[in-house]
Motif scaffolding. Structure first.
Motif, PDB file in Angstrom:
ATOM      1  N   ALA A  46     -24.394  48.215   3.493  1.00  0.00           N
ATOM      2  CA  ALA A  46     -25.994  48.902   3.229  1.00  0.00           C
ATOM      3  C   ALA A  46     -26.134  50.127   2.966  1.00  0.00           C
ATOM      4  CB  ALA A  46     -26.693  48.603   4.321  1.00  0.00           C
ATOM      5  N   GLY A  47     -24.902  51.222   2.894  1.00  0.00           N
ATOM      6  CA  GLY A  47     -25.169  52.511   2.743  1.00  0.00           C
ATOM      7  C   GLY A  47     -24.960  53.355   3.844  1.00  0.00           C
ATOM      8  N   LEU A  48     -24.866  52.995   5.127  1.00  0.00           N
ATOM      9  CA  LEU A  48     -24.814  53.764   6.266  1.00  0.00           C
ATOM     10  C   LEU A  48     -23.580  54.435   6.299  1.00  0.00           C
ATOM     11  CD1 LEU A  48     -26.713  51.597   8.898  1.00  0.00           C
ATOM     12  CD2 LEU A  48     -27.662  53.379   7.986  1.00  0.00           C
ATOM     13  N   ASP A  49     -23.423  55.557   7.099  1.00  0.00           N
ATOM     14  CA  ASP A  49     -22.137  56.135   7.307  1.00  0.00           C
ATOM     15  C   ASP A  49     -21.456  55.504   8.612  1.00  0.00           C
ATOM     16  OD1 ASP A  49     -22.470  58.458   9.819  1.00  0.00           O
ATOM     17  OD2 ASP A  49     -24.300  57.699   9.045  1.00  0.00           O
ATOM     18  N   VAL A  50     -20.474  55.775   8.819  1.00  0.00           N
ATOM     19  CA  VAL A  50     -19.505  54.975   9.903  1.00  0.00           C
ATOM     20  C   VAL A  50     -20.237  55.043  11.016  1.00  0.00           C
ATOM     21  CG1 VAL A  50     -17.332  54.980  10.914  1.00  0.00           C
ATOM     22  CG2 VAL A  50     -17.267  55.228   8.592  1.00  0.00           C
ATOM     23  N   SER A  51     -20.323  56.429  11.806  1.00  0.00           N
ATOM     24  CA  SER A  51     -21.026  56.436  13.002  1.00  0.00           C
ATOM     25  C   SER A  51     -22.348  55.661  13.029  1.00  0.00           C
ATOM     26  CB  SER A  51     -21.065  57.911  13.453  1.00  0.00           C
ATOM     27  OG  SER A  51     -21.773  58.713  12.437  1.00  0.00           O
ATOM     28  N   SER A  52     -23.235  55.830  11.842  1.00  0.00           N
ATOM     29  CA  SER A  52     -24.599  55.038  12.150  1.00  0.00           C
ATOM     30  C   SER A  52     -24.325  53.933  12.130  1.00  0.00           C
ATOM     31  CB  SER A  52     -25.235  55.630  11.024  1.00  0.00           C
ATOM     32  OG  SER A  52     -25.728  56.971  10.893  1.00  0.00           O
ATOM     33  N   GLY A  67     -20.955  48.857  24.233  1.00  0.00           N
ATOM     34  CA  GLY A  67     -20.306  49.984  24.866  1.00  0.00           C
ATOM     35  C   GLY A  67     -19.230  50.475  23.899  1.00  0.00           C
ATOM     36  N   PRO A  68     -18.247  49.801  23.652  1.00  0.00           N
ATOM     37  CA  PRO A  68     -17.321  49.973  22.841  1.00  0.00           C
ATOM     38  C   PRO A  68     -17.563  50.615  21.549  1.00  0.00           C
ATOM     39  CG  PRO A  68     -16.485  47.996  23.873  1.00  0.00           C
ATOM     40  CD  PRO A  68     -17.812  48.425  24.370  1.00  0.00           C
ATOM     41  N   LEU A  69     -18.896  49.993  21.051  1.00  0.00           N
ATOM     42  CA  LEU A  69     -19.101  50.178  19.727  1.00  0.00           C
ATOM     43  C   LEU A  69     -19.779  51.803  19.585  1.00  0.00           C
ATOM     44  CD1 LEU A  69     -20.680  46.943  18.156  1.00  0.00           C
ATOM     45  CD2 LEU A  69     -19.010  48.291  17.392  1.00  0.00           C
ATOM     46  N   ARG A  70     -20.461  52.111  20.769  1.00  0.00           N
ATOM     47  CA  ARG A  70     -21.343  53.310  20.922  1.00  0.00           C
ATOM     48  C   ARG A  70     -20.244  54.449  21.191  1.00  0.00           C
ATOM     49  NH1 ARG A  70     -25.479  50.019  23.626  1.00  0.00           N
ATOM     50  NH2 ARG A  70     -27.161  50.439  22.214  1.00  0.00           N
ATOM     51  N   ALA A  71     -19.163  54.030  21.876  1.00  0.00           N
ATOM     52  CA  ALA A  71     -18.204  55.085  22.363  1.00  0.00           C
ATOM     53  C   ALA A  71     -17.403  55.352  20.730  1.00  0.00           C
ATOM     54  CB  ALA A  71     -17.100  54.515  23.202  1.00  0.00           C
ATOM     55  N   LEU A  72     -17.290  54.407  20.168  1.00  0.00           N
ATOM     56  CA  LEU A  72     -16.645  54.530  18.523  1.00  0.00           C
ATOM     57  C   LEU A  72     -17.284  55.317  17.855  1.00  0.00           C
ATOM     58  CD1 LEU A  72     -13.754  53.900  17.480  1.00  0.00           C
ATOM     59  CD2 LEU A  72     -14.584  51.853  16.521  1.00  0.00           C
ATOM     60  N   ALA A  73     -18.685  55.059  17.651  1.00  0.00           N
ATOM     61  CA  ALA A  73     -19.632  55.767  17.120  1.00  0.00           C
ATOM     62  C   ALA A  73     -19.669  57.437  17.473  1.00  0.00           C
ATOM     63  CB  ALA A  73     -21.139  55.146  17.168  1.00  0.00           C
ATOM     64  N   ALA A  74     -19.866  57.438  18.535  1.00  0.00           N
ATOM     65  CA  ALA A  74     -19.642  58.931  19.128  1.00  0.00           C
ATOM     66  C   ALA A  74     -18.259  59.673  18.742  1.00  0.00           C
ATOM     67  CB  ALA A  74     -19.619  58.905  20.785  1.00  0.00           C
ATOM     68  N   ALA A  75     -17.291  58.943  18.795  1.00  0.00           N
ATOM     69  CA  ALA A  75     -16.069  59.616  18.555  1.00  0.00           C
ATOM     70  C   ALA A  75     -16.083  60.083  16.936  1.00  0.00           C
ATOM     71  CB  ALA A  75     -14.984  58.594  18.687  1.00  0.00           C
ATOM     72  N   HIS A  76     -16.669  59.082  16.255  1.00  0.00           N
ATOM     73  CA  HIS A  76     -16.601  59.221  14.932  1.00  0.00           C
ATOM     74  C   HIS A  76     -17.576  60.388  14.382  1.00  0.00           C
ATOM     75  CE1 HIS A  76     -13.735  56.695  12.575  1.00  0.00           C
ATOM     76  NE2 HIS A  76     -13.850  55.974  13.643  1.00  0.00           N
ATOM     77  N   ALA A  77     -18.545  60.273  15.207  1.00  0.00           N
ATOM     78  CA  ALA A  77     -19.619  61.243  14.673  1.00  0.00           C
ATOM     79  C   ALA A  77     -19.274  62.818  15.203  1.00  0.00           C
ATOM     80  CB  ALA A  77     -21.192  61.022  15.427  1.00  0.00           C
TER      81      ALA A  77
END
Length: 178
Positions: A46-52, A67-77
């Motif tokens: 849909a066009g979102l970047d990886v962390s979003s 939980g793991p998704l949010r932690a992975l999003a923070a790591a990528h951000a």
């Protein structure tokens, strides 16, 4: 006889229900990892970047996956890596996302390949578990339900046949008598 058959039937049914319940309880792990990967892939498409995409998927996912998704999003951000994170979901997402980031390519192909592999593995595991459950269910069948059938169905029939046959009135001819 009927009381024993009823007791064995109840015991066999209870035993089988516990085996099936234990097998069903071990499968209650929330959203399957391939489904979460498909959600992340859809968000990336849909066009979102990886962390979003990871954060939006965490909003839609169950508590176990969020939980793991949010932690992975923070790591990528923040430019970090997923090396300190662990779990089947993080392992499934980390490699395709890291390869895509290193190559500068879209992560969709790697995510779809991971989805196919994980789906194949989960189907194989489900088939193996179903086979094991079938073998385990044979024990209460053989030890409880089949003896109950013999007590309630076969034994009364044998008793009726033996009692109905007038075995005492049979005359045995003597040897040498015409």
């Amino acid at each position: 006889m009927l009381g024993g058959a009823a007791l064995l039937t109840w015991l066999g049914s209870w035993w089988m229900a516990r085996l099936v319940g234990a097998a069903a309880a071990s499968d209650d792990a929330g959203l399957p990892v391939p489904v979460v990967l498909a959600l992340v892939d859809a968000a990336l498409a849909a066009g979102l970047d990886v962390s979003s995409a990871l954060a939006r998927t965490a909003d839609a996912a169950d508590a176990r996956s969020a939980g793991p998704l949010r932690a992975l999003a923070a790591a990528h951000a923040y430019g970090g890596t997923a090396a300190e994170l662990d779990g089947p979901l993080v392992r499934a997402l980390a490699r395709p996302l890291a390869l895509a980031q290193a190559a500068g390519a879209p992560a969709g192909h790697g995510l779809r390949a991971a989805m196919v592999r994980l789906d194949r593995e989960s189907r194989r595991e489900a088939a193996r578990s179903a086979g094991e459950l079938g073998v385990r269910l044979a024990l209460p069948l053989a030890l409880c339900l089949l003896p109950a059938f013999a007590l309630a169905g076969v034994l009364p029939l044998i008793v009726a046949v033996v009692a109905g046959a007038d075995l005492g009135s049979l005359e045995v001819p003597e040897l040498g008598a015409p």
